[in-house]
Every structure is written in C-alpha cells, then in structure tokens.
Scaffold this motif. Sequence first.
Motif, mmCIF file in Angstrom:
data_model
loop_
_atom_site.group_PDB
_atom_site.id
_atom_site.type_symbol
_atom_site.label_atom_id
_atom_site.label_comp_id
_atom_site.label_asym_id
_atom_site.label_seq_id
_atom_site.Cartn_x
_atom_site.Cartn_y
_atom_site.Cartn_z
ATOM 1 N N UNK A 4 0.820 -1.217 0.000
ATOM 2 C CA UNK A 4 0.000 0.000 0.000
ATOM 3 C C UNK A 4 0.849 1.260 0.000
ATOM 4 N N UNK A 5 2.066 1.133 -0.496
ATOM 5 C CA UNK A 5 2.941 2.298 -0.464
ATOM 6 C C UNK A 5 2.510 3.340 -1.495
ATOM 7 N N UNK A 6 2.470 4.603 -1.092
ATOM 8 C CA UNK A 6 1.988 5.643 -2.015
ATOM 9 C C UNK A 6 2.834 5.799 -3.298
ATOM 10 N N UNK A 7 4.081 5.366 -3.277
ATOM 11 C CA UNK A 7 4.907 5.492 -4.478
ATOM 12 C C UNK A 7 4.568 4.443 -5.547
ATOM 13 N N UNK A 8 3.893 3.371 -5.105
ATOM 14 C CA UNK A 8 3.647 2.252 -6.018
ATOM 15 C C UNK A 8 2.256 2.371 -6.642
ATOM 16 N N UNK A 9 2.210 2.438 -7.975
ATOM 17 C CA UNK A 9 0.896 2.507 -8.635
ATOM 18 C C UNK A 9 0.408 1.129 -9.066
ATOM 19 N N UNK A 10 1.332 0.211 -9.311
ATOM 20 C CA UNK A 10 0.878 -1.159 -9.559
ATOM 21 C C UNK A 10 1.933 -2.161 -9.107
ATOM 22 N N UNK A 11 1.464 -3.282 -8.599
ATOM 23 C CA UNK A 11 2.368 -4.306 -8.088
ATOM 24 C C UNK A 11 1.846 -5.672 -8.493
ATOM 25 N N UNK A 12 2.688 -6.475 -9.109
ATOM 26 C CA UNK A 12 2.288 -7.859 -9.349
ATOM 27 C C UNK A 12 3.476 -8.759 -9.045
ATOM 28 N N UNK A 13 3.151 -9.978 -8.662
ATOM 29 C CA UNK A 13 4.205 -10.892 -8.221
ATOM 30 C C UNK A 13 3.981 -12.255 -8.833
ATOM 31 N N UNK A 14 4.942 -12.644 -9.647
ATOM 32 C CA UNK A 14 4.887 -13.994 -10.179
ATOM 33 C C UNK A 14 6.227 -14.638 -9.870
ATOM 34 N N UNK A 15 7.092 -14.746 -10.850
ATOM 35 C CA UNK A 15 8.469 -15.186 -10.575
ATOM 36 C C UNK A 15 9.277 -14.042 -9.976
ATOM 37 N N UNK A 16 8.897 -12.852 -10.428
ATOM 38 C CA UNK A 16 9.558 -11.624 -9.964
ATOM 39 C C UNK A 16 8.472 -10.665 -9.508
ATOM 40 N N UNK A 17 8.903 -9.607 -8.839
ATOM 41 C CA UNK A 17 7.942 -8.569 -8.479
ATOM 42 C C UNK A 17 8.004 -7.495 -9.567
ATOM 43 N N UNK A 18 6.869 -7.140 -10.138
ATOM 44 C CA UNK A 18 6.809 -6.075 -11.139
ATOM 45 C C UNK A 18 6.150 -4.856 -10.534
ATOM 46 N N UNK A 19 6.863 -3.744 -10.609
ATOM 47 C CA UNK A 19 6.369 -2.535 -9.958
ATOM 48 C C UNK A 19 6.271 -1.391 -10.953
ATOM 49 N N UNK A 20 5.233 -0.594 -10.807
ATOM 50 C CA UNK A 20 5.141 0.634 -11.594
ATOM 51 C C UNK A 20 4.967 1.801 -10.647
#
Length: 312
Positions: free
Chosen positions: A247-263
Amino acid sequence: MENKVMEMVSLTKRFGSFMAVNHLSVTFEEGKIYGFIGPNGAGKSTTMSLLVGLMRPTEGKAYIMGHEAGSKEAKRWIGYSPEFPDFYRDMNCEDYLLYMAQLSDMSLQEAKERTKMMLEEFDLWDHRHDLVYKFSTGMKKKVGLAQAMIHQPKILLLDEPTANLDPKSRYDILDTLRRLVSQHHMTVLISSHVLSELETVIYHVVIINHGTLVLDRPKEEAMKMFHQGVLKVHTSDDQKLCQLLQDHPLVTSLSFNQEVHLQSEQMDALKDLLVSLCYQYHLRLHVFEEEKITLEGLYKQLMEEKDHEGNH
Ligand SMILES: Nc1ncnc2c1ncn2[C@@H]1O[C@H](COP(=O)(O)OP(=O)(O)OP(=O)(O)O)[C@@H](O)[C@H]1O
Ligand SMILES: [Mg+2]
C-alpha cells in the motif's frame, strides 16, 4: 512549424461507402523520419498513393512542398517505393534505373551518373546486367529504393521497404537509408509492421487505424506519455517485499509472479525506496531491472485502449 515539406489536410479516400482514409491531417517537417504504423487494412498504402498522386482524394488535400499532390510540381519532389513493385520483365537492373531516371527531367548524362551512384550505393553494381524480375526479394527491395531515390527527391515514401527480408538484409537497407537520409536531409515516411526495427530509425510516430489518426507525435514524447516503466525486482524474500510495498503511495501497480513487477509515477524515488528496504530488512537483491518501453509496447497499449473504447 519549421520547414514544413508535406502536409495532409483532412485527407479522405472512400471506395464506395468504405472509408479507407478518414480525414487525416498530419504535417511533415524537413529532415525527419516518420514511422507510419497501423494494422493491416488501416489505410497506410492508400494514404501513400494519395500523397504520390496515384489516386485522387475524395475529400481534403495533400501538399508537397506547397504544391497539390499529384501535380507535376509535387511529383518531382517525391520518391516512392511501393509495397508491391511491378518491375519491367525485360529490363536489367541498370536499364531499369536509367529508364526511371529519365522519366524525371534529367539529361542522359545526369541519368547515367545517378544510376551508377545508386547501383553502388545499394550494392547492386555487380548485378547491374541481371534481369530485375529474377532478383531475390531483398535485391528487389533495394532496386525499389534506388529507383525511389534516383532523382534526388526531397521526400521519400517507403511502403514496407523491409517486408519479408532476412535480418541482415533489413539491417543493410535501413543502414543505407539512414545514411542517405542524413546526408541529403530528406524527409521520409516509412511504413512497417516490424516495430522493433522501425523504432531504431524514426524520429516521429504516426499511427492510424481504420483510416483514422490515432497518434502523431515525436517518438520520445509518445514513449513518455503512454507508458510507465516497469521495474522488475527479485530478492531473497519477494513475499516480504510485496508486503512492504503493498500500500505504499509510491507504487501505482504491483504484481508478483516469478519476480515482483512494480510501476510508479516516481520511478527514481521508488528505486531509492527499494534499496533502502532491502538494506533495512536484509533482503538480498537478485534482479533489479527497469524495462524500457518499446514502440511495440506503446502500439499494443494504444490499440488495446482503442478496442476497449470501441466496445463501449
Ligand atoms: N482500390 C481499392 N478499392 C477498394 N478498396 C480498397 C482499394 N484499395 C484499398 N482498399 C481497401 O482500403 C483499406 C485500406 O487498405 P490499405 O492497403 O491502404 O491498408 P494498409 O494499411 O496499407 O494495410 P497493410 O498493412 O495490409 O499493407 C483496405 O480495407 C482495402 O481493402
Ligand atoms: Mg499496405
């Protein structure tokens, strides 16, 4: 607008009731390479035919160096390499280029000089006595380009100049093109479905779909507008990392599969945060990589948005 060399003003072409080109307005500046992109049937080849003057618009106009497309004054500034060139069956490469040169108002001497220059430039000299229709696809494409440039045009319209070529031939053609264009300060409109390759040569992106303008922007600007970068991260404890970032304000999207993908809209701040979190929670960093937007990514994103709009 600095040095406008070509312009479409509400350019429109209908075939019966079918709108192939739908009120396109785009301006082209001197010395720049424009990528012309869109799905099959979008209207790219039709637009080029209108610019060359092979067809007349149903509505609207196109101007080449201030002259109406199709006029003699307009044609002399334009070089055109069609999607499906139709070579004269009984002409060898040299005769064909010489013939094309003489179609523009050149003296025989000048036509011969230009032909020699183009044969050398496109690596066709050794094949100058061979019949063009027997050439391979790649060599035909080169002849098509040589023909388009034979009269030193100011503007080049290239309809899929590298389609069906092997990687080396595409690279050679684009490299020659890039060099010639920068030497002679030409303006180029080039259509292609191979976006990864187009991306390396163009300055500006023009995208159409169903004959309608979708995007008309400098490439760099378009890339910034249409995509937030993705940061790929893999640590010794990705689950912990996800918890921390959820829930960090800097993160607009987060997904986690093999790696964590952040926008994030503030990618630099997010990178700093990640480094400090890893330090603080003793997470070992295995992957830390920012994926750059590609022209292909941008195109897909835009087309998906359009499809989505179309469904509502
Ligand atoms: N002479 C014509 N008569 C009728 N319809 C035409 C004619 N020329 C083109 N069209 C139609 O106009 C639409 C646009 O065709 P065009 O060849 O310009 O598309 P394109 O963007 O170049 O596609 P591709 O990527 O497949 O080359 C297509 O639906 C095509 O069938
Ligand atoms: Mg086409």
